[in-house]
Design a protein around this motif. Structure first.
Motif, PDB file in Angstrom:
ATOM      1  N   ILE A   1     -27.315  26.112 -25.480  1.00 54.13           N
ATOM      2  CA  ILE A   1     -26.003  25.868 -26.099  1.00 54.13           C
ATOM      3  C   ILE A   1     -24.915  26.629 -25.337  1.00 54.13           C
ATOM      4  CG2 ILE A   1     -24.629  26.242 -28.181  1.00 54.13           C
ATOM      5  CD1 ILE A   1     -27.215  25.666 -29.766  1.00 54.13           C
ATOM      6  N   ARG A   2     -25.197  27.870 -24.961  1.00 56.35           N
ATOM      7  CA  ARG A   2     -24.231  28.653 -24.193  1.00 56.35           C
ATOM      8  C   ARG A   2     -23.883  27.939 -22.884  1.00 56.35           C
ATOM      9  NH1 ARG A   2     -27.060  33.033 -23.218  1.00 56.35           N
ATOM     10  NH2 ARG A   2     -27.751  32.160 -21.259  1.00 56.35           N
ATOM     11  N   ASP A   3     -24.899  27.471 -22.187  1.00 55.01           N
ATOM     12  CA  ASP A   3     -24.666  26.765 -20.927  1.00 55.01           C
ATOM     13  C   ASP A   3     -23.822  25.509 -21.141  1.00 55.01           C
ATOM     14  OD1 ASP A   3     -26.217  28.714 -19.722  1.00 55.01           O
ATOM     15  OD2 ASP A   3     -27.974  27.422 -19.493  1.00 55.01           O
ATOM     16  N   ARG A   4     -24.094  24.803 -22.221  1.00 51.31           N
ATOM     17  CA  ARG A   4     -23.340  23.582 -22.510  1.00 51.31           C
ATOM     18  C   ARG A   4     -21.879  23.901 -22.840  1.00 51.31           C
ATOM     19  NH1 ARG A   4     -24.234  18.247 -21.380  1.00 51.31           N
ATOM     20  NH2 ARG A   4     -23.142  17.004 -22.880  1.00 51.31           N
ATOM     21  N   TYR A   5     -21.664  24.930 -23.651  1.00 50.77           N
ATOM     22  CA  TYR A   5     -20.296  25.353 -23.962  1.00 50.77           C
ATOM     23  C   TYR A   5     -19.545  25.727 -22.684  1.00 50.77           C
ATOM     24  CZ  TYR A   5     -21.079  25.795 -29.064  1.00 50.77           C
ATOM     25  OH  TYR A   5     -21.318  25.572 -30.395  1.00 50.77           O
TER      26      TYR A   5
END
Length: 83
Positions: A8-12
């Motif tokens: 999720i962090r990478d996607r954000y």
């Protein structure tokens, strides 16, 4: 990554959110929530990997196919699948 928060962090970050905004958004994920989603997330990753689809940007049809595959296995309670 099998770590849901890392994914999720990478996607954000890929969408251009600042590091500060990402930290704030991820802070809402408590330890219990992370633990609760860990197993289902890994199952989703395996399923998507076998079919060559992305778990983050899966289509509605792919998500429904994943859920249907869980039902057809018969090893999980509905409440677990609904998670």
């Amino acid at each position: 990554a099998s770590d849901i928060l890392a994914t999720i962090r990478d996607r954000y970050q890929a969408t251009g959110l600042s590091k500060e905004n990402v930290v704030i958004l991820l802070a809402s994920w408590g330890t219990a929530t992370q633990k609760q989603y860990s197993g289902p997330w890994k199952a989703c990753l395996r399923w998507c990997s076998q079919r060559g689809c992305c778990p983050i940007s899966a289509s509605v049809a792919e998500v429904l196919a994943f859920l249907a595959s869980l039902v057809s296995l018969g090893t999980l309670e509905y409440s677990t699948i609904a998670l």
